[in-house]
Design an enzyme around this catalytic site. Structure first.
Site, mmCIF file in Angstrom:
data_model
loop_
_atom_site.group_PDB
_atom_site.id
_atom_site.type_symbol
_atom_site.label_atom_id
_atom_site.label_comp_id
_atom_site.label_asym_id
_atom_site.label_seq_id
_atom_site.Cartn_x
_atom_site.Cartn_y
_atom_site.Cartn_z
ATOM 1 N N ASP A 98 -47.143 86.816 -17.400
ATOM 2 C CA ASP A 98 -48.476 86.869 -18.016
ATOM 3 C C ASP A 98 -48.871 85.562 -18.691
ATOM 4 O OD1 ASP A 98 -47.109 86.886 -20.507
ATOM 5 O OD2 ASP A 98 -48.695 88.117 -21.370
ATOM 6 N N GLU A 99 -48.181 84.495 -18.361
ATOM 7 C CA GLU A 99 -48.415 83.274 -19.124
ATOM 8 C C GLU A 99 -48.317 82.052 -18.221
ATOM 9 O OE1 GLU A 99 -45.372 82.973 -22.101
ATOM 10 O OE2 GLU A 99 -45.939 80.919 -22.594
HETATM 11 N N1 DCP Z 1 -41.851 91.581 -22.454
HETATM 12 C C1 DCP Z 1 -40.644 92.292 -22.400
HETATM 13 N N2 DCP Z 1 -39.712 92.116 -23.403
HETATM 14 C C2 DCP Z 1 -39.960 91.272 -24.444
HETATM 15 C C3 DCP Z 1 -41.167 90.555 -24.511
HETATM 16 C C4 DCP Z 1 -42.107 90.748 -23.483
HETATM 17 O O1 DCP Z 1 -40.419 93.045 -21.455
HETATM 18 N N3 DCP Z 1 -39.054 91.142 -25.411
HETATM 19 C C5 DCP Z 1 -42.840 91.810 -21.388
HETATM 20 C C6 DCP Z 1 -43.877 92.815 -21.819
HETATM 21 C C7 DCP Z 1 -45.104 92.007 -22.124
HETATM 22 C C8 DCP Z 1 -44.963 90.813 -21.209
HETATM 23 O O2 DCP Z 1 -43.549 90.607 -21.079
HETATM 24 O O3 DCP Z 1 -46.310 92.735 -21.879
HETATM 25 C C9 DCP Z 1 -45.619 89.557 -21.761
HETATM 26 O O4 DCP Z 1 -45.000 89.153 -22.968
HETATM 27 P P1 DCP Z 1 -45.818 88.591 -24.192
HETATM 28 O O5 DCP Z 1 -44.840 88.028 -25.150
HETATM 29 O O6 DCP Z 1 -46.919 87.705 -23.713
HETATM 30 O O7 DCP Z 1 -46.433 89.884 -24.896
HETATM 31 P P2 DCP Z 1 -47.749 90.715 -24.557
HETATM 32 O O8 DCP Z 1 -48.533 90.115 -23.448
HETATM 33 O O9 DCP Z 1 -47.372 92.134 -24.357
HETATM 34 O O10 DCP Z 1 -48.558 90.632 -25.906
HETATM 35 P P3 DCP Z 1 -49.352 89.387 -26.530
HETATM 36 O O11 DCP Z 1 -50.772 89.828 -26.609
HETATM 37 O O12 DCP Z 1 -48.727 89.173 -27.872
HETATM 38 O O13 DCP Z 1 -49.142 88.217 -25.606
HETATM 39 MG MG MG Z 2 -48.955 88.076 -23.457
#
Ligand code: DCP
Ligand code: MG
Length: 388
Positions: A106-107
């Site tokens: 996602d990044e």
């Molecule tokens: N992820 C995971 N375990 C983690 C961190 C993240 O499986 N310890 C997965 C779930 C997230 C995805 O990776 O949806 C992307 O990680 P991000 O850190 O970008 O977190 P999010 O996109 O969920 O939230 P944010 O809005 O803070 O970016």
């Molecule tokens: Mg994210």
């Protein structure tokens, strides 16, 4: 040198947002991914922003999440769905520049320096990207724009969700210097404490410290954070085709010694890195597993294979074997998986694979197509199913 324009895109609550998109009843609700049964073992992969209000976050044990948010909707990780969304998003990035570095599902970093003459300013490119992600994939992203990678990444995280933050030479001091030192790339908990102990709390504090003393205390890392605190970061955006390795690690919010949870997390990491590997049309010949114990002792073990692989099942089997060969049962703080010795598809020697592997590859792709068609995994890996 021409000032660079770097955009960092990071999707908001990615896995949870995909689930909310696909089931509108979940919109506005606290959604926690990592279930399905919160009273059982496992960790939170992510939580929707509604759930974060209750103190639920990534890498927290599910049981703890359930204590904080018993009325939340708990769902299992459906990696295939997130991979599809990710692919779609990366295709959008490619329309604006070939210089896209995928960091995780996602990044990504985009170097749009050369795209400005074609598509307008970096801000309008970023707006266009957000618009297209919204219209075509129906998801929200946060964006950071700056003149280097460090500042772009920092910026995308400053106003989440739906953030749109520009750090320029004009607002650098005002925006960046008051931020806490932990926002600096490479400053973990341990270094944060050490910096605090010598009175350095903000990025501005690091910038006004002496380079000599930072180097004395932290060596190369001291030099590195000093440069970043002055907004200096010359690292290029490296398109994934040229990446030397693809890695992902997770730090648990509570140290874990439950093997089922560790295996399930290992599988999630493998799913992420192998997807990125295939997305870059690459194969790998080396798999590394990293374990950091609660006491901070960190170990890496790697295996170099006689042939190149890119399937989850193959990579998981190598990673699991490595993990079992050196995990000693102590509580784990962090685990990671890295793939290296990467080869692009065109360089791959077909004869190395032989007929059997071609068949497996075709089978995996067929299973993927089935999952896409029916919206759920019809062919599942036994190891992906968490035990009670
Ligand atoms: N992820 C995971 N375990 C983690 C961190 C993240 O499986 N310890 C997965 C779930 C997230 C995805 O990776 O949806 C992307 O990680 P991000 O850190 O970008 O977190 P999010 O996109 O969920 O939230 P944010 O809005 O803070 O970016
Ligand atoms: Mg994210």
């Amino acid at each position: 040198m021409k000032e660079r324009s770097i955009i960092h895109v990071d999707m908001d609550a990615f896995y949870a947002a995909v689930e909310q998109r696909d089931n509108p009843e979940l919109k506005g609700k606290p959604v926690i991914i990592g279930g399905p049964d919160p009273t059982k073992r496992g960790v939170v992969a992510t939580a929707s922003y509604e759930a974060r209000q209750f103190g639920v976050h990534s890498a927290m044990p599910l049981r703890e999440a359930y204590k904080r948010c018993p009325h939340g909707v708990y769902l299992p990780v459906n990696m295939h769905k997130y991979q599809q969304a990710s692919k779609h998003i990366f295709n959008i990035f490619q329309k604006f520049t070939p210089l896209v570095e995928n960091i995780s599902l996602d990044e990504a970093f985009l170097d749009v320096t050369g795209s400005r003459s074609l598509f307008g300013s970096s801000k309008s490119i970023a707006r266009e990207i957000i618009d297209q992600i919204d219209k075509e994939v129906n998801l929200a992203a946060s964006i950071g724009i700056s003149y280097n990678k460090f500042l772009a990444k920092l910026a995308s995280d400053l106003d989440k969700p739906k953030g749109f933050v520009v750090v320029s030479a004009d607002n650098f001091y005002e925006v960046v210097h008051p931020l806490p030192v932990k926002r600096v790339w490479g400053v973990g908990k341990k270094m944060e404490q050490q910096l605090r102990a010598v009175g350095l709390k903000t990025i501005g504090d690091i910038a006004s410290a002496s380079l000599f003393s930072l180097k004395q205390q932290f060596g190369l890392a001291g030099e590195h954070i000093y440069a970043l605190s002055h907004g200096i970061d010359n690292r290029p955006v490296i398109p994934n085709r040229e990446a030397k390795s693809i890695g992902r690690e997770t730090t648990f919010s509570v140290d874990i010694s439950d093997r089922d949870v560790l295996y399930a997390t290992l599988m999630q990491l493998v799913e992420d890195v192998s997807f990125r590997l295939r997305n870059s049309n690459c194969w790998c010949q080396c798999v590394t597993v990293k374990i950091r114990y609660a006491c901070f002792n960190t170990y890496n073990r790697q295996t170099t294979l006689s042939q190149q692989i890119n399937l989850e099942t193959e990579i998981y089997s190598e990673a699991r074997e490595l993990f079992d060969s050196f995990y000693d049962g102590q509580p784990v703080r962090l685990i990671g998986v890295t793939l290296s010795h990467l080869k692009a598809e065109k360089e791959k020697q077909v004869e190395l694979f032989g007929w059997e592997n071609e068949k497996k590859q075709a089978l995996a792709e067929a299973a993927d197509r089935l999952r896409t068609k029916y919206g759920k995994p019809l062919v599942v890996r036994a190891r992906g199913i968490k035990k009670d």
